[in-house]
Structure formats: C-alpha cells, structure tokens
Design a protein around this motif. Structure first.
Motif, mmCIF file in Angstrom:
data_model
loop_
_atom_site.group_PDB
_atom_site.id
_atom_site.type_symbol
_atom_site.label_atom_id
_atom_site.label_comp_id
_atom_site.label_asym_id
_atom_site.label_seq_id
_atom_site.Cartn_x
_atom_site.Cartn_y
_atom_site.Cartn_z
ATOM 1 N N GLU A 197 0.831 -0.965 0.090
ATOM 2 C CA GLU A 197 -0.049 -0.022 -0.006
ATOM 3 C C GLU A 197 0.891 1.264 0.029
ATOM 4 O O GLU A 197 0.429 2.361 -0.437
ATOM 5 C CB GLU A 197 -1.106 0.066 1.092
ATOM 6 N N HIS A 245 2.847 -1.193 -6.388
ATOM 7 C CA HIS A 245 1.846 -0.289 -5.797
ATOM 8 C C HIS A 245 0.734 0.138 -7.015
ATOM 9 O O HIS A 245 1.403 0.662 -8.114
ATOM 10 C CB HIS A 245 2.572 0.984 -5.243
ATOM 11 N N ASN A 249 -7.957 2.954 -5.954
ATOM 12 C CA ASN A 249 -8.794 3.105 -4.318
ATOM 13 C C ASN A 249 -8.159 2.057 -3.283
ATOM 14 O O ASN A 249 -7.626 1.057 -3.751
ATOM 15 C CB ASN A 249 -10.294 2.836 -4.695
ATOM 16 N N ILE A 250 -8.665 2.382 -2.097
ATOM 17 C CA ILE A 250 -8.043 1.304 -1.007
ATOM 18 C C ILE A 250 -8.979 0.313 -1.464
ATOM 19 O O ILE A 250 -10.144 0.022 -1.337
ATOM 20 C CB ILE A 250 -8.427 1.816 0.150
ATOM 21 N N ARG A 252 -10.130 -3.976 -0.597
ATOM 22 C CA ARG A 252 -10.200 -4.984 0.321
ATOM 23 C C ARG A 252 -9.258 -6.082 -0.066
ATOM 24 O O ARG A 252 -8.953 -6.307 -1.315
ATOM 25 C CB ARG A 252 -11.647 -5.666 0.495
#
Length: 278
Positions: A197, A245, A249-250, A252
């Motif tokens: 991340e 990377h 968006n973030i 799950r």
C-alpha cells in the motif's frame, strides 16, 4: 466449455457411471441430454472429451468420445480443448490468511482465473483464529476448500488444476516459490511480486514485467485485512519479490487478490500489444 471433475477413472471400455451428487450436477445444473459432449477431468489431470451416452432416473453413463472401444492403456488421449494451452505461465498466489469467508472467495476466484497454486501465508497481521481455520481447511481431507475448487473448475472450465497448499510462514512460502521454480527449470524465467500500500521502494506493474518474455512462473503476494508488515515486505523483497503499488482506491484483500491476478494476466497476455516507455 464447462467441465466435470471426477474422482474415478474410466473402465476398460472408456465408460463411467455417475450417481449421487455428480448425477444431480449433470442433470439438474448442466441439464445435459443424451448425445451431449462435455469435458471431464479424470484422475491424473487428464482432460478428456466425453459423450453423455445414457440418462436414467438415478444414473448417467458417460463414454469417451469415439467408438467406446478405446484402449486407455495405449497412451492415445482425446486432446484437451484449446484453453489448455492458452496460458503457458504458471501463476502463484501467496495470500496472507484472511477471514474464512474471504479466503473461500479468494480461492474460488483464483480457480476461475487459472491460478496454479494458492499458498495461504500466516503473517504477523493475520488473526490467530483465521490462521487456525485455514490450517484446518488446508490439511483435512474432503474439506470445504476442496469442494470450492471442484465447483469452480466445473463452472469455469479452467484447464488449470488449482492446488491450495498447507498454511506456510513467510520463510516457508519463499522456500516453496524457490523450490517450484528450480524444479521446473524456471529460475531465470520467473517473476515474483508483492502488493504494497505504500509507494516508497515500489514499482509499477509494467515496469516490473518489462522483460517478461518467455516467463514460466509468475507470483503475487497479497496481504490480509491488516496488510503486510514492513519487515515481511523486506523479507519478501530480499528474496526477489518486487513490491508493486497500484494507484487506485483502497482495496479489500479479496478485491486486491483478484485485481492483482487479473492485472498480471493482462500484462502477460497482451505483452506484444503494449510498449514500455522509459
């Protein structure tokens, strides 16, 4: 084309009689009729073309395509469908153990995408209860994971027989990757990545795969709900895993696994269509 995964082999006449769950699947789910052609995956990872020869109240008879007098010891097999040869690069997913429902989803999607090995990894941020559940699922016979794999193979028609390994530590996972690439002679034709991340020390996907011609094995490591510990990222990086990377968006963990697999497959399959720019 959908396929049927069978635990039994054909008899000396090239015939299999199916009852119970397999009978129900063919009759109620696939709704086959006499004369229909299907692909059946037999023990030994043999993907064979078969004909629905007979349908009765409680059983269905399948016969190898041909005259039914196939000498199964002759070494002559019906060729598998073209999809068997589409992906020459074996895919590995090193999935840090997530919650049981998420692991089931990740495994199902991995099978549908043609991943060869799914390796559950016990990382520092993985919950102990989830690790214990994964160990139980990966080690017991006839587990729920096995059923998920079978159902996904049958639904997707994947030519790749996906295998979920036992739960491993990060070091064991690295050793597993090293051993597999060495055994297949792919040490210099393999590439491993890990999703991260953070942006520091990472590469873009196309940058990592710019010299991927002739690749035989590709791996991606994906974190659990809490991600991957920085020390574990370094451990993987020191072993040759390239931190990647995605500017998105973030995600799950179950989304990240599917996203990463799909991205790598696209890069590999469309290698000749894109050009890396310095």
């Amino acid at each position: 084309m959908r396929q049927l995964v069978l635990e039994q082999d054909v008899d000396k006449n090239g015939i299999i009689v199916l009852e119970g769950k397999k009978f129900h699947y063919l009759k109620s789910v696939l709704r086959v009729k006499s004369g229909d052609m299907i692909y059946a995956r037999l023990p030994g990872d043999k993907l064979m073309q078969m004909t629905v020869a007979l349908i009765e109240d409680k059983r269905i008879v399948l016969q190898l395509a041909g005259d039914g007098k196939v000498n199964i010891n002759s070494g002559s097999e019906i060729k598998a469908p073209p999809s068997e040869k589409q992906n020459q690069c074996e895919l590995f997913l090193f999935q840090f153990v997530a919650k049981p429902p998420k692991m089931e989803l990740i495994i199902r999607q991995s099978v549908e995408c043609g991943v060869r090995y799914v390796v559950p990894v016990a990382g520092a941020f993985c919950q102990k209860g989830n690790i214990e559940s994964a160990k139980k699922r990966s080690e017991e016979k006839n587990s729920r994971w096995d059923n998920i794999i079978t159902e996904a193979l049958q639904q997707s028609g994947s030519a790749v027989e996906t295998e979920v390994t036992k739960v491993m530590s990060v070091k064991e996972a690295i050793d597993f990757w090293t051993q597999k690439t060495q055994n297949t002679g792919a040490e210099n034709k393999s590439l491993a990545t890990v999703l991260y991340e953070q942006t520091s020390g990472t590469q873009k996907l196309h940058e990592a795969f710019k010299n991927s011609d002739g690749l035989k094995c590709a791996a991606i490591a994906v974190g659990a709900e809490g991600g991957i510990m920085p020390e574990e990222i370094k451990q993987l990086s020191d072993a040759g895993f390239i931190p990647i990377h995605f500017d998105t968006n973030i995600l799950r963990c179950e989304t990240a696994a599917l996203y990463g697999i799909a991205a790598i497959q696209t890069v590999l399959m469309e290698k000749q269509l894109w050009q890396f720019k310095e």
